[in-house]
Design a protein around this motif. Sequence first.
Motif: not given
Length: 77
Positions: A49-73
Amino acid sequence: MLKILRILLAILTGSFALYGMLSDDFSYAPLMLLFMGGMILIMGIEEYKNNKKGLASLLVAVSLFIFYTSFETMLHW
């Protein structure tokens, strides 16, 4: 609204982490990861929303990895 939700998820994440550290019982680690993934996803939405698309993409990718790890665990819980 997003800020309140982010703070709530941070408190939940910190509570589970503190419980695990103090009791040496890490059975709630998947829930901690789930809440942390949600918190990072909300941070990514806020950055988008603050137009920082690069950082936003990185944060979303990290959150998807954490969700995957959480569900796998959770599958091996």
